[in-house]
Design an enzyme around this catalytic site. Structure first.
Site, PDB file in Angstrom:
ATOM      1  N   GLY A   1       2.430   1.288   3.479  1.00 14.79           N
ATOM      2  CA  GLY A   1       3.156   0.040   3.702  1.00 14.79           C
ATOM      3  C   GLY A   1       4.441  -0.043   2.907  1.00 14.79           C
TER       4      GLY A   1
ATOM      5  CE  LYS B   1      -7.229   3.869   9.382  1.00 14.98           C
ATOM      6  NZ  LYS B   1      -6.264   2.831   8.969  1.00 14.98           N
TER       7      LYS B   1
ATOM      8  CB  THR C   1       0.722  -0.378   7.337  1.00 15.60           C
ATOM      9  OG1 THR C   1       0.439  -1.324   6.300  1.00 15.60           O
ATOM     10  CG2 THR C   1       2.165  -0.524   7.797  1.00 15.60           C
ATOM     11  CB  SER C   2      -4.573  -0.274   8.995  1.00 17.57           C
ATOM     12  OG  SER C   2      -4.209  -0.780  10.242  1.00 17.57           O
TER      13      SER C   2
ATOM     14  CB  SER D   1      -0.905   0.009   1.235  1.00 21.35           C
ATOM     15  OG  SER D   1      -0.129   0.159   2.427  1.00 21.35           O
ATOM     16  CG  PHE D   2       0.637   6.195  -0.272  1.00 24.66           C
ATOM     17  CD1 PHE D   2       1.578   6.485  -1.251  1.00 24.66           C
ATOM     18  CD2 PHE D   2       0.265   7.197   0.605  1.00 24.66           C
ATOM     19  CE1 PHE D   2       2.149   7.750  -1.355  1.00 24.66           C
ATOM     20  CE2 PHE D   2       0.821   8.467   0.514  1.00 24.66           C
ATOM     21  CZ  PHE D   2       1.761   8.744  -0.467  1.00 24.66           C
TER      22      PHE D   2
ATOM     23  N   PRO E   1      -1.518   9.047  12.571  1.00 25.47           N
ATOM     24  CG  PRO E   1      -1.308   7.952  10.512  1.00 25.47           C
ATOM     25  CD  PRO E   1      -1.636   7.710  11.961  1.00 25.47           C
ATOM     26  CB  ALA E   2      -2.051  14.452   9.996  1.00 22.45           C
ATOM     27  CG  LEU E   3      -4.625  13.835   4.090  1.00 23.06           C
ATOM     28  CD1 LEU E   3      -5.586  12.676   3.820  1.00 23.06           C
ATOM     29  CD2 LEU E   3      -5.114  15.116   3.426  1.00 23.06           C
TER      30      LEU E   3
END
Length: 370
Positions: free
Chosen positions: A73, A227, A136-137, A70-71, A250-252
């Site tokens: 991960g 979350k 990392t979901s 993922s982005f 984390p934020a966006l």
């Protein structure tokens, strides 16, 4: 024709993944056509001689990462490899196996292992011998249409429970780092009222702050709700199992081409953006810094420093900040700033002091600043 179309989609996905590797990992070398460079035979033998097997790494620097393509991960995997870790990437599809094999062509210390997030036994088998786990979901909408739904939130909660259960059953696993969200911290009072009544929450939002589950459910803030529940489930099971856990909120998450590469999470994160903007808690974090934070937090766990951490590097506090974010996401700016009909009863201040203090003491942070 269906097979041809599927093959073409698969080819495009693999090419896109190669571009992702190029954008996020300096360790990977590509040619002008976007393909991994072939090494000279002698260089290849030398590189292979440095590769450590899972057996060599057991009990040392062998870890596993869920959603590792993922982005986020992928960034975590790359940071781990750059720091000398060997990484198992838990995958559940042939497409993801091929993506990890693509990474292995450049670095033999990463390899895929099949595990289902809805199957504790398969997760336990995938984790066997690993010292740590990074969950990392990285979830996406299977249909690619509805964004982050209530059903997806439920899947994420169950996956969190299964990962933690598998960690608890695996003797080699000493700790887990779970990726939560700042959304699990910022919805206790913002948006609840626009009256002149007293604030319903403290002015500071930090690692001790928790969103209100009922409020998120009522407002259909599914990303925040999922979350929040997933993180709470992880903490409950960690306490029951006596497992070391650290969570990062984390934020966006931004970074190179973030909206295209992480569309579902970006859109769902920004639901209620104008309320977060008006309350001073709409923030972003670069994916590279967030990956560094994951490794710093994991390494601190070996020194009995663990817990909950907020991670952000920029607060969207001015209209020009909002305009830039709107341009990057293709959203109307008033979806971020609001149309002027809502005003926050109070402004909050985000504090990441706990994480900043930890990272300032780690070599991971120091190297990133050079």
């Amino acid at each position: 024709m269906g097979f041809v179309r599927n093959d073409e989609i698969h080819r495009r996905e693999l090419e896109d993944f190669r571009r992702m590797l190029l954008a996020t990992a300096g360790a990977y070398q590509f040619n002008a056509h976007g393909h991994l460079e072939k090494e000279e035979e002698e260089g290849t033998r030398a590189r292979k001689s440095r590769i450590r097997t899972p057996q060599d790494e057991e009990g040392e620097k062998l870890v596993c990462v869920t959603s590792g393509v993922s982005f986020l991960g992928l960034a975590v995997v790359n940071k781990l490899l750059s720091r000398g870790y060997s990484v198992r990437v838990i995958v559940d599809s042939e497409g993801d196996v091929e993506k990890v094999e693509e990474m292995r062509r450049s670095n033999g210390n990463v390899w895929p292992v099949v595990g289902k997030l809805n199957d504790v036994e398969s997760l336990q088998a995938a984790m066997e011998g690993c010292r740590g786990v990074f969950h990392t979901s990285g979830f996406v909408d299977p249909a690619g249409l509805t964004g982050y739904s209530k059903a997806m939130a439920g899947i994420e909660v169950k996956a969190s429970e299964n990962v933690m259960e598998a960690c608890g059953r695996t003797p080699s696993v000493k700790g887990c780092v779970l990726t939560s969200s700042l959304l699990a911290c910022v919805w206790p009072g913002i948006g609840a009222s626009n009256s002149n009544s007293a604030p319903t929450a403290t002015p500071i939002v930090d690692h001790d702050s928790w969103s209100d589950e009922s409020f998120c459910l009522h407002r259909k803030l599914w990303h925040a709700w999922g979350k929040l529940k997933a993180e709470k489930a992880a903490w409950r099971i960690a306490e029951e199992k006596g497992l070391k856990l650290s969570t990062i909120c984390p934020a966006l998450i931004t970074g190179p081409d973030f909206y295209r590469r992480n569309t579902t999470a970006t859109i769902s994160y920004l639901k209620g953006a104008y309320e977060m903007y008006g309350s001073g808690v709409l923030a972003t974090v670069d994916v590279s810094r967030l990956a560094e934070a994951h490794i710093a937090v994991f390494e601190a766990m070996n020194k009995n420093s663990f817990g909950r951490y907020i991670c952000f590097d920029h607060v969207i506090g001015r209209e020009d900040d909002a305009e830039k974010l709107a341009a990057e996401t293709g959203m109307p700016v008033d979806r971020i700033t609001g149309d002027g009909t809502w005003s926050s009863p109070t402004r909050f201040e985000l504090s990441d002091g706990k994480l900043s203090g930890l990272m300032s003491r780690t070599s991971c942070y120091s190297q990133s600043q050079q």
